[in-house]
Design a protein around this motif. Structure first.
Motif, PDB file in Angstrom:
ATOM      1  N   TRP A  24       0.839  -1.206   0.000  1.00  0.00           N
ATOM      2  CA  TRP A  24       0.000   0.000   0.000  1.00  0.00           C
ATOM      3  C   TRP A  24       0.872   1.253   0.000  1.00  0.00           C
ATOM      4  O   TRP A  24       0.609   2.207  -0.714  1.00  0.00           O
ATOM      5  N   ARG A  25       1.932   1.222   0.824  1.00  0.00           N
ATOM      6  CA  ARG A  25       2.834   2.373   0.883  1.00  0.00           C
ATOM      7  C   ARG A  25       3.570   2.555  -0.445  1.00  0.00           C
ATOM      8  O   ARG A  25       3.748   3.687  -0.916  1.00  0.00           O
ATOM      9  N   TYR A  26       3.971   1.461  -1.071  1.00  0.00           N
ATOM     10  CA  TYR A  26       4.652   1.524  -2.365  1.00  0.00           C
ATOM     11  C   TYR A  26       3.721   2.104  -3.428  1.00  0.00           C
ATOM     12  O   TYR A  26       4.116   2.978  -4.196  1.00  0.00           O
ATOM     13  N   SER A  36      -5.032   8.348  -2.015  1.00  0.00           N
ATOM     14  CA  SER A  36      -4.696   8.556  -0.609  1.00  0.00           C
ATOM     15  C   SER A  36      -4.200   9.993  -0.456  1.00  0.00           C
ATOM     16  O   SER A  36      -3.970  10.685  -1.447  1.00  0.00           O
ATOM     17  N   PHE A  37      -4.050  10.414   0.781  1.00  0.00           N
ATOM     18  CA  PHE A  37      -3.528  11.756   1.034  1.00  0.00           C
ATOM     19  C   PHE A  37      -2.905  11.801   2.415  1.00  0.00           C
ATOM     20  O   PHE A  37      -3.100  10.896   3.224  1.00  0.00           O
ATOM     21  N   LYS A  38      -2.126  12.840   2.648  1.00  0.00           N
ATOM     22  CA  LYS A  38      -1.486  13.023   3.947  1.00  0.00           C
ATOM     23  C   LYS A  38      -2.439  13.766   4.873  1.00  0.00           C
ATOM     24  O   LYS A  38      -2.995  14.798   4.510  1.00  0.00           O
ATOM     25  N   LEU A  39      -2.613  13.229   6.044  1.00  0.00           N
ATOM     26  CA  LEU A  39      -3.389  13.862   7.101  1.00  0.00           C
ATOM     27  C   LEU A  39      -2.407  14.062   8.243  1.00  0.00           C
ATOM     28  O   LEU A  39      -2.086  13.111   8.961  1.00  0.00           O
ATOM     29  N   GLY A  40      -1.883  15.267   8.341  1.00  0.00           N
ATOM     30  CA  GLY A  40      -0.757  15.482   9.245  1.00  0.00           C
ATOM     31  C   GLY A  40       0.445  14.768   8.659  1.00  0.00           C
ATOM     32  O   GLY A  40       0.774  14.947   7.493  1.00  0.00           O
ATOM     33  N   ARG A  41       1.062  13.894   9.430  1.00  0.00           N
ATOM     34  CA  ARG A  41       2.208  13.139   8.950  1.00  0.00           C
ATOM     35  C   ARG A  41       1.820  11.746   8.470  1.00  0.00           C
ATOM     36  O   ARG A  41       2.677  10.982   8.039  1.00  0.00           O
ATOM     37  N   ARG A  42       0.560  11.406   8.557  1.00  0.00           N
ATOM     38  CA  ARG A  42       0.115  10.058   8.205  1.00  0.00           C
ATOM     39  C   ARG A  42      -0.555  10.023   6.850  1.00  0.00           C
ATOM     40  O   ARG A  42      -1.336  10.895   6.503  1.00  0.00           O
ATOM     41  N   ARG A  43      -0.273   8.973   6.087  1.00  0.00           N
ATOM     42  CA  ARG A  43      -0.958   8.752   4.815  1.00  0.00           C
ATOM     43  C   ARG A  43      -2.220   7.960   5.120  1.00  0.00           C
ATOM     44  O   ARG A  43      -2.167   6.934   5.795  1.00  0.00           O
ATOM     45  N   VAL A  44      -3.340   8.473   4.651  1.00  0.00           N
ATOM     46  CA  VAL A  44      -4.623   7.828   4.921  1.00  0.00           C
ATOM     47  C   VAL A  44      -5.414   7.635   3.634  1.00  0.00           C
ATOM     48  O   VAL A  44      -5.141   8.271   2.609  1.00  0.00           O
ATOM     49  N   TYR A  45      -6.358   6.740   3.738  1.00  0.00           N
ATOM     50  CA  TYR A  45      -7.266   6.405   2.636  1.00  0.00           C
ATOM     51  C   TYR A  45      -8.684   6.524   3.169  1.00  0.00           C
ATOM     52  O   TYR A  45      -8.964   6.063   4.280  1.00  0.00           O
ATOM     53  N   ARG A  46      -9.561   7.110   2.402  1.00  0.00           N
ATOM     54  CA  ARG A  46     -10.971   7.150   2.790  1.00  0.00           C
ATOM     55  C   ARG A  46     -11.537   5.744   2.620  1.00  0.00           C
ATOM     56  O   ARG A  46     -11.318   5.092   1.596  1.00  0.00           O
ATOM     57  N   GLU A  47     -12.268   5.282   3.618  1.00  0.00           N
ATOM     58  CA  GLU A  47     -12.837   3.938   3.568  1.00  0.00           C
ATOM     59  C   GLU A  47     -13.738   3.768   2.345  1.00  0.00           C
ATOM     60  O   GLU A  47     -13.699   2.732   1.675  1.00  0.00           O
ATOM     61  N   SER A  48     -14.510   4.788   2.013  1.00  0.00           N
ATOM     62  CA  SER A  48     -15.407   4.705   0.855  1.00  0.00           C
ATOM     63  C   SER A  48     -14.620   4.539  -0.440  1.00  0.00           C
ATOM     64  O   SER A  48     -15.033   3.805  -1.348  1.00  0.00           O
ATOM     65  N   VAL A  49     -13.459   5.184  -0.540  1.00  0.00           N
ATOM     66  CA  VAL A  49     -12.612   5.068  -1.728  1.00  0.00           C
ATOM     67  C   VAL A  49     -12.061   3.646  -1.834  1.00  0.00           C
ATOM     68  O   VAL A  49     -11.999   3.068  -2.930  1.00  0.00           O
TER      69      VAL A  49
END
Length: 67
Positions: A24-26, A36-49
């Motif tokens: 996923w990170r790769y 995905s996008f950065k939320l603060g320092r964390r990469r996150v994915y919207r569950e709906s996406v």
């Protein structure tokens, strides 16, 4: 009306799909896979996406099997 969305990280996605967190990170690094996008320092994915992406993968897989 509440517009709440769950945000998932690579480890969550590994548990959900069995695809390793490193993959996923790769994919995020390469700009492939689901958005995905950065939320603060964390990469996150919207569950709906993620659910939409999984459905898309399933549909493409079904088409490939029908050829």
């Amino acid at each position: 009306m509440s517009n709440t969305e769950n945000f998932l990280q690579a480890a969550d996605l590994e548990q959900l799909t069995g695809i390793p967190a490193a993959t996923w990170r790769y994919w995020a690094h390469k700009g492939t896979g689901p958005a995905s996008f950065k939320l603060g320092r964390r990469r996150v994915y919207r569950e709906s996406v993620i659910h939409a992406w999984i459905a898309e993968q399933e549909a493409q897989s079904g088409k490939a099997g029908q050829l």
